[in-house]
Design a protein around this motif. Structure first.
Motif, PDB file in Angstrom:
ATOM      1  N   PHE A 157       0.933  -1.108  -0.320  1.00 39.55           N
ATOM      2  CA  PHE A 157       0.261   0.445   0.799  1.00 39.55           C
ATOM      3  C   PHE A 157       0.563   1.351   0.033  1.00 39.55           C
ATOM      4  O   PHE A 157       0.850   2.087  -1.035  1.00 39.55           O
ATOM      5  CB  PHE A 157      -1.271  -0.342   0.781  1.00 39.55           C
ATOM      6  CG  PHE A 157      -2.032   1.800   1.612  1.00 39.55           C
ATOM      7  CD1 PHE A 157      -2.998   1.420   0.455  1.00 39.55           C
ATOM      8  CD2 PHE A 157      -1.652   2.306   2.086  1.00 39.55           C
ATOM      9  CE1 PHE A 157      -3.950   2.188   0.960  1.00 39.55           C
ATOM     10  CE2 PHE A 157      -2.858   3.267   1.899  1.00 39.55           C
ATOM     11  CZ  PHE A 157      -3.853   3.138   1.324  1.00 39.55           C
ATOM     12  N   PHE A 158       1.987   1.089   0.836  1.00 40.37           N
ATOM     13  CA  PHE A 158       2.624   2.695   1.398  1.00 40.37           C
ATOM     14  C   PHE A 158       3.651   2.644  -0.528  1.00 40.37           C
ATOM     15  O   PHE A 158       3.512   3.421  -1.123  1.00 40.37           O
ATOM     16  CB  PHE A 158       3.617   2.433   1.798  1.00 40.37           C
ATOM     17  CG  PHE A 158       5.096   3.417   2.095  1.00 40.37           C
ATOM     18  CD1 PHE A 158       4.968   4.705   2.235  1.00 40.37           C
ATOM     19  CD2 PHE A 158       6.389   2.965   1.379  1.00 40.37           C
ATOM     20  CE1 PHE A 158       5.881   5.686   2.925  1.00 40.37           C
ATOM     21  CE2 PHE A 158       7.416   4.268   1.523  1.00 40.37           C
ATOM     22  CZ  PHE A 158       6.736   5.711   1.789  1.00 40.37           C
ATOM     23  N   ARG A 159       3.820   1.642  -1.181  1.00 40.23           N
ATOM     24  CA  ARG A 159       4.579   2.121  -2.513  1.00 40.23           C
ATOM     25  C   ARG A 159       3.472   2.109  -3.100  1.00 40.23           C
ATOM     26  O   ARG A 159       3.645   3.315  -4.519  1.00 40.23           O
ATOM     27  CB  ARG A 159       5.159   0.148  -3.199  1.00 40.23           C
ATOM     28  CG  ARG A 159       6.752   0.279  -2.479  1.00 40.23           C
ATOM     29  CD  ARG A 159       6.998  -1.511  -2.987  1.00 40.23           C
ATOM     30  NE  ARG A 159       5.854  -2.629  -2.826  1.00 40.23           N
ATOM     31  CZ  ARG A 159       5.806  -3.632  -2.546  1.00 40.23           C
ATOM     32  NH1 ARG A 159       6.693  -3.058  -1.756  1.00 40.23           N
ATOM     33  NH2 ARG A 159       5.475  -4.060  -2.710  1.00 40.23           N
ATOM     34  N   GLU A 160       2.302   1.569  -3.584  1.00 38.47           N
ATOM     35  CA  GLU A 160       1.239   2.947  -4.453  1.00 38.47           C
ATOM     36  C   GLU A 160       0.834   3.853  -4.342  1.00 38.47           C
ATOM     37  O   GLU A 160       0.255   4.329  -4.669  1.00 38.47           O
ATOM     38  CB  GLU A 160       0.547   1.450  -4.640  1.00 38.47           C
ATOM     39  CG  GLU A 160       0.668   0.065  -4.877  1.00 38.47           C
ATOM     40  CD  GLU A 160      -0.072  -0.983  -4.780  1.00 38.47           C
ATOM     41  OE1 GLU A 160      -1.551  -0.516  -4.292  1.00 38.47           O
ATOM     42  OE2 GLU A 160      -0.052  -2.681  -5.614  1.00 38.47           O
ATOM     43  N   ASN A 161       0.169   4.145  -3.195  1.00 36.60           N
ATOM     44  CA  ASN A 161       0.190   5.098  -2.406  1.00 36.60           C
ATOM     45  C   ASN A 161       1.614   6.440  -2.176  1.00 36.60           C
ATOM     46  O   ASN A 161       1.184   7.000  -1.018  1.00 36.60           O
ATOM     47  CB  ASN A 161      -1.164   5.004  -1.506  1.00 36.60           C
ATOM     48  CG  ASN A 161      -1.988   4.228  -2.007  1.00 36.60           C
ATOM     49  OD1 ASN A 161      -2.677   5.186  -3.011  1.00 36.60           O
ATOM     50  ND2 ASN A 161      -1.621   3.217  -1.355  1.00 36.60           N
ATOM     51  N   LYS A 162       3.132   6.388  -2.140  1.00 39.85           N
ATOM     52  CA  LYS A 162       3.913   6.642  -1.601  1.00 39.85           C
ATOM     53  C   LYS A 162       3.668   8.563  -1.775  1.00 39.85           C
ATOM     54  O   LYS A 162       3.583   9.417  -0.492  1.00 39.85           O
ATOM     55  CB  LYS A 162       5.297   6.820  -2.387  1.00 39.85           C
ATOM     56  CG  LYS A 162       6.106   7.037  -1.488  1.00 39.85           C
ATOM     57  CD  LYS A 162       7.238   6.695  -2.766  1.00 39.85           C
ATOM     58  CE  LYS A 162       8.599   6.812  -1.817  1.00 39.85           C
ATOM     59  NZ  LYS A 162      10.308   6.556  -2.109  1.00 39.85           N
ATOM     60  N   GLU A 163       3.054   8.965  -2.765  1.00 39.13           N
ATOM     61  CA  GLU A 163       2.186  10.233  -2.584  1.00 39.13           C
ATOM     62  C   GLU A 163       1.704  10.942  -2.001  1.00 39.13           C
ATOM     63  O   GLU A 163       1.578  11.853  -0.831  1.00 39.13           O
ATOM     64  CB  GLU A 163       2.175  10.743  -4.315  1.00 39.13           C
ATOM     65  CG  GLU A 163       3.663  10.600  -5.184  1.00 39.13           C
ATOM     66  CD  GLU A 163       4.141  12.217  -5.319  1.00 39.13           C
ATOM     67  OE1 GLU A 163       3.508  13.502  -4.280  1.00 39.13           O
ATOM     68  OE2 GLU A 163       5.673  12.411  -4.862  1.00 39.13           O
ATOM     69  N   LEU A 164       0.594  10.125  -1.565  1.00 43.24           N
ATOM     70  CA  LEU A 164      -0.197  10.864  -0.432  1.00 43.24           C
ATOM     71  C   LEU A 164       0.001  10.384   1.129  1.00 43.24           C
ATOM     72  O   LEU A 164      -0.271  10.787   1.437  1.00 43.24           O
ATOM     73  CB  LEU A 164      -1.349   9.139  -0.657  1.00 43.24           C
ATOM     74  CG  LEU A 164      -2.634   9.309  -0.076  1.00 43.24           C
ATOM     75  CD1 LEU A 164      -3.312  11.161  -0.218  1.00 43.24           C
ATOM     76  CD2 LEU A 164      -4.026   8.551   0.159  1.00 43.24           C
ATOM     77  N   ILE A 165       0.636   9.439   1.082  1.00 43.54           N
ATOM     78  CA  ILE A 165       1.155   8.983   2.590  1.00 43.54           C
ATOM     79  C   ILE A 165       2.827   9.881   3.198  1.00 43.54           C
ATOM     80  O   ILE A 165       2.720  10.135   4.240  1.00 43.54           O
ATOM     81  CB  ILE A 165       2.062   7.721   2.607  1.00 43.54           C
ATOM     82  CG1 ILE A 165       0.560   6.691   2.440  1.00 43.54           C
ATOM     83  CG2 ILE A 165       2.860   6.992   4.454  1.00 43.54           C
ATOM     84  CD1 ILE A 165       0.548   5.313   2.625  1.00 43.54           C
TER      85      ILE A 165
END
Length: 187
Positions: A157-165
């Motif tokens: 999830f972190f890899r896929e949503n790095k910009e958000l996280i």
């Protein structure tokens, strides 16, 4: 009185009306996050926006007014006295797009459409945020800040949503210009 939401703060024995709507407090938090402002300027903005008649507060009561403003911002709780810096796991401005759907779900309505919502009620809804995107993001930020190992699904999830996280660092104009200059030199 139990259950009352303050719309004024007592300073030097006198009540001063405040702007208690959540939008005012979110604007104050935005000022607190502005790297271009000094701490004194942040405090002034907080006081000027919160107190309806800020100019009428006597100078000798300014520290008490500031203390009460911070007390109000914390939802009526005393601010922590610990000097230990905690990692930032929330940014009201950056996270706006995921915070409001979560708060709206807890509130059962579109809170931004309300003409008025007391800051403490807003904080109450915030505290009742359940499972969802926002809670996942904050959970992963918290684990990373504490150096905890992410579960496999969390890492994905972190890899896929790095910009958000990842919380973006805010720089002053000068700092950003220097970063841009160095990046241009490095190609």
């Amino acid at each position: 009185m139990i259950g009352e939401l303050p719309t004024s703060l007592k300073i030097g024995g006198k009540n001063y009306p405040i702007n208690s709507d959540f939008r005012v407090m979110l604007n104050i938090y935005a000022a607190f996050g502005d790297p271009e402002l000094t701490n004194a300027e942040k405090c002034y903005i907080c006081m000027k926006r919160l107190y309806i008649d800020f100019e009428s507060i006597p100078k000798e009561h300014m520290q008490e007014a500031a203390d009460k403003a911070y007390w109000f911002a914390e939802g009526g709780r005393k601010t922590p006295t610990s000097s230990v810096s905690r990692a930032k796991i929330l940014d009201w401005e950056q996270d706006e797009g995921i915070i409001f759907p979560a708060i709206n779900k807890a509130a059962g309505c579109e809170t931004r459409a309300l003409p008025y919502l007391h800051w403490w009620s807003f904080l109450g809804y915030f505290g009742e945020i359940g499972e969802g995107l926002f809670s996942q993001v904050v959970h992963i930020r918290s684990k990373k800040a504490r150096g905890k190992k992410l579960e496999k699904w969390e890492s994905e999830f972190f890899r896929e949503n790095k910009e958000l996280i990842e919380i973006k660092t805010k720089y002053t104009k000068e700092e950003q210009e220097e970063r841009d200059r160095l990046n241009a030199l490095l190609g």
